[in-house]
Scaffold this motif. Sequence first.
Motif, PDB file in Angstrom:
ATOM      1  N   CYS A 142     -11.864  -0.276  -3.943  1.00  0.00           N
ATOM      2  CA  CYS A 142     -13.346  -0.786  -4.186  1.00  0.00           C
ATOM      3  C   CYS A 142     -14.352  -0.390  -3.269  1.00  0.00           C
ATOM      4  O   CYS A 142     -14.347  -0.923  -2.110  1.00  0.00           O
ATOM      5  CB  CYS A 142     -13.289  -2.239  -4.485  1.00  0.00           C
TER       6      CYS A 142
ATOM      7  N   LEU B 297      -5.275  -3.836  -3.195  1.00  0.00           N
ATOM      8  CA  LEU B 297      -6.629  -3.232  -3.035  1.00  0.00           C
ATOM      9  C   LEU B 297      -7.054  -2.703  -1.636  1.00  0.00           C
ATOM     10  O   LEU B 297      -6.628  -3.512  -0.676  1.00  0.00           O
ATOM     11  CB  LEU B 297      -7.759  -4.119  -3.556  1.00  0.00           C
ATOM     12  N   LYS B 298      -8.147  -1.761  -1.492  1.00  0.00           N
ATOM     13  CA  LYS B 298      -8.871  -1.531  -0.423  1.00  0.00           C
ATOM     14  C   LYS B 298     -10.374  -1.814  -0.734  1.00  0.00           C
ATOM     15  O   LYS B 298     -10.681  -1.595  -1.610  1.00  0.00           O
ATOM     16  CB  LYS B 298      -8.699  -0.313   0.083  1.00  0.00           C
ATOM     17  N   VAL B 299     -11.007  -2.376   0.194  1.00  0.00           N
ATOM     18  CA  VAL B 299     -12.426  -2.833   0.110  1.00  0.00           C
ATOM     19  C   VAL B 299     -13.196  -2.029   1.248  1.00  0.00           C
ATOM     20  O   VAL B 299     -13.139  -2.733   2.159  1.00  0.00           O
ATOM     21  CB  VAL B 299     -12.453  -4.452   0.015  1.00  0.00           C
TER      22      VAL B 299
ATOM     23  N   ALA C 154      -4.424  -2.785 -11.148  1.00  0.00           N
ATOM     24  CA  ALA C 154      -4.496  -1.667 -10.146  1.00  0.00           C
ATOM     25  C   ALA C 154      -3.881  -2.075  -8.916  1.00  0.00           C
ATOM     26  O   ALA C 154      -3.121  -1.414  -8.294  1.00  0.00           O
ATOM     27  CB  ALA C 154      -5.900  -1.256  -9.942  1.00  0.00           C
ATOM     28  N   ALA C 155      -4.129  -3.368  -8.301  1.00  0.00           N
ATOM     29  CA  ALA C 155      -3.806  -3.774  -7.082  1.00  0.00           C
ATOM     30  C   ALA C 155      -2.135  -4.112  -6.940  1.00  0.00           C
ATOM     31  O   ALA C 155      -1.794  -3.979  -5.982  1.00  0.00           O
ATOM     32  CB  ALA C 155      -4.309  -5.249  -6.724  1.00  0.00           C
TER      33      ALA C 155
ATOM     34  N   ASN D 283      -4.501   4.733  -2.689  1.00  0.00           N
ATOM     35  CA  ASN D 283      -4.482   3.319  -3.148  1.00  0.00           C
ATOM     36  C   ASN D 283      -5.708   3.188  -4.046  1.00  0.00           C
ATOM     37  O   ASN D 283      -6.852   3.827  -3.924  1.00  0.00           O
ATOM     38  CB  ASN D 283      -4.385   2.290  -2.120  1.00  0.00           C
ATOM     39  N   PRO D 284      -5.896   2.229  -4.830  1.00  0.00           N
ATOM     40  CA  PRO D 284      -7.063   1.678  -5.579  1.00  0.00           C
ATOM     41  C   PRO D 284      -8.279   1.148  -4.370  1.00  0.00           C
ATOM     42  O   PRO D 284      -7.732   0.394  -3.644  1.00  0.00           O
ATOM     43  CB  PRO D 284      -6.614   0.385  -6.564  1.00  0.00           C
TER      44      PRO D 284
ATOM     45  N   LEU E 110     -12.823  -9.624  -3.938  1.00  0.00           N
ATOM     46  CA  LEU E 110     -12.048  -8.780  -3.879  1.00  0.00           C
ATOM     47  C   LEU E 110     -10.957  -8.670  -2.710  1.00  0.00           C
ATOM     48  O   LEU E 110     -10.015  -7.871  -2.987  1.00  0.00           O
ATOM     49  CB  LEU E 110     -13.046  -7.283  -3.985  1.00  0.00           C
TER      50      LEU E 110
ATOM     51  N   ILE F  98      -8.622  -4.943 -12.265  1.00  0.00           N
ATOM     52  CA  ILE F  98      -8.735  -4.578 -10.886  1.00  0.00           C
ATOM     53  C   ILE F  98      -7.550  -5.449 -10.034  1.00  0.00           C
ATOM     54  O   ILE F  98      -6.670  -4.736  -9.368  1.00  0.00           O
ATOM     55  CB  ILE F  98     -10.116  -4.808 -10.191  1.00  0.00           C
ATOM     56  N   ALA F  99      -7.571  -6.372 -10.349  1.00  0.00           N
ATOM     57  CA  ALA F  99      -6.892  -7.514  -9.646  1.00  0.00           C
ATOM     58  C   ALA F  99      -5.098  -7.868 -10.022  1.00  0.00           C
ATOM     59  O   ALA F  99      -4.273  -7.924  -9.278  1.00  0.00           O
ATOM     60  CB  ALA F  99      -7.332  -8.808  -9.498  1.00  0.00           C
TER      61      ALA F  99
ATOM     62  N   TYR G 296       0.868  -1.230  -0.208  1.00  0.00           N
ATOM     63  CA  TYR G 296       0.084  -0.128   0.039  1.00  0.00           C
ATOM     64  C   TYR G 296       1.007   1.268   0.021  1.00  0.00           C
ATOM     65  O   TYR G 296       2.098   1.196   0.620  1.00  0.00           O
ATOM     66  CB  TYR G 296      -0.750   0.054   1.112  1.00  0.00           C
TER      67      TYR G 296
END
Lengths: 345, 328
Positions: B169, B143-145, B98-99, B166-167, B137, B94-95, A344
């Motif tokens: 979702c 990723l952040k969910v 971006a992640a 960060n990306p 996800l 996405i996976a 991150y």
Amino acid sequence: MSKDKGKTKEKDTGTREQFEKRVTRLGLSDDNLIGLYRTMCTVRQFEYMADRLYAGGKVHGTMHLSAGQEAVAAGISLAVHPDDYLINHHRGHGHFIAKGADINLMMAEFLGKDTGYNRGRGGSMHIADFQSNNLGANGIVGGGIPQAVGVGLALQMQKRKEICICIFGDGAANEGVFHEAMNMVALWKLPVLYICENNKYGMSMDVERATAKLPIAQRADAYGIPWACVDGNDVVEVYDAMKIAAEHVRSGKGPYFVETITYRYFGHSKSDRNLYRSKEEIEDWKQNRDPIMRFTKHLLQSEILDEGRAQEIDGQAEQVILKAVEFAEASPEPDLSTLMEFVYA
Amino acid sequence: MPEISYLEAIRQALWQEMKRDERVFLLGEDIGRYGGAFGLTHDMLDEFGPERVRETPISEATIVATAIGASLLGMRPVAEIMFMDFVMLALDQIANQAAKMHFMFGGHTTVPIVIRMPGGSGAGAASQHSQSLESVLMHFPGLKVVNPSTPYDAKGLMLASLRDPNPVCFVEHKVLYKTKGEVPEGDYTIPIGVADIKRPGHDITVVANNIMVMKTLNVAEKLSKDGIEVEVIDPRTLLPLDTETIINSVAHTGRLLVVHEACLTGGWAGEVIACVVGSPAFDYIDSPVRRLGGKDIPIPYNRGLEKFAIPQEADIEQEIRALVEGKI
């Protein structure tokens, strides 16, 4: 440059007179031409060194070498601006070198070292240098094609003069996102130059067995995007096509699509035993259509270089690569304590 | 404090941030004159124009990829995926993209994008427009969910997401869109990765997300009259998950039930339970730890079938009673 749609057969690079006339028309100086030669030599030296390092057991991961395709990288690079953005895919060493990457940092990344462009996290397949607007190589075939839409959109929204160059292979053109991206980039008239580097094989799949209608570039017609299909082993022809394409894109007229017909000498990646093509075919390309050999012939004929100077430049390229290996080998591995970094921001 | 809907709360966050930060823009299908499939972006086209409320063809993968590409040049795009189910069309971007870009490129770039996606059943939209895919996800580091359950959380978490490097979702729920709550008019953020105790209690911890928070709170209110005090925890962010708040709660109550609408198998309840039983809170656990999830079936169309595909208040009540009364 072949503007004749559908014609893809390789051509002779012409007589001395034709070469000189063309070079004059394009305004290419001797320095430009020698620069193209130097770039191609450097790319080839890098790729053969990569292969030697792999054979010597010094490379942990995989690699996708572009020997044989040097004219495409060199021709593009001279035709666009240094601050233009680049998105490419896994076979990207040549594009980075031609864009002026620091070869020490590339080699260090290739060997997985902490001093590499990606701190050893990416390897050969993901080299990126954001300071020089190289947005990174994509390991998912075609994955970068739609991202170029976003880069183009940002450039348009920010009213900037740079363009985005997106390079992918013949295999990537059959991914669904190719069509999504072509539609959107044309719809919004975005400043993106798409280049399909057709080296005839997507891994082992012959482009003629994978593609319903050739050339690939004619698909651009469906989206109203101007296109060209050129001999990718003729560096001056590549330059000529890219110059026209880049000027079109930079002038705000929207995207352009250029397909370059070329050939890779090494296998797809390290595990390739070339079972899908003959030795004769590979030798034919090496002996009769090699981009460096063809260009060198013209440089000698037109007395831009003599044999001695040509060898000297190639030798200098080799030295650059040897120094990069030295730098990379002397560089530290990433510290294991940093494993969790960069997940991150 | 004004009372507005969950949908309006998200819209207000987008509107205010677009006023504050000209790098923020929206892209997605039918988000302009139509106002978005659920009306969330209504009138935004008139206010911000077609450049910043950018309608796209039906091309989910390229919608997300366009957001990624633009973010690399300093923009702050918000991509709308009309139904969460369609995320599957964009999952590579996405996976795989971006992640991973921040990590794979050695920390030299960031991908500050928000991908909005309404999920969940209850609208009679059948199997391909009703899924809860947040657990899918959660499997991609980088990723952040985010998954708010109230209008207040929705606005604060959206503003935080829009400012996160960060990306993100941003998982919404169709049925929650019309629910109302108090939302400050001004600017505020809720930190990503911090759970919220929606109701304190000492007999059992129930961890639930989005619509299940509301259902669990209703059950908790009812059980309180019978002397059962339920502690209701809303993680609000599923990745990264605030395990500390959950573990501390279980150490205090000694019991744990996790409730989600997503299919039980592979659902995030398993993750929560594994974190808790592997922690020192294990020593305080007095009863089996349980999970209640959607049935392992595609969401059906028929009203009755659809309802019973996911946990209802009666199911939650029954589970809690059985655990607290020692019947399991």
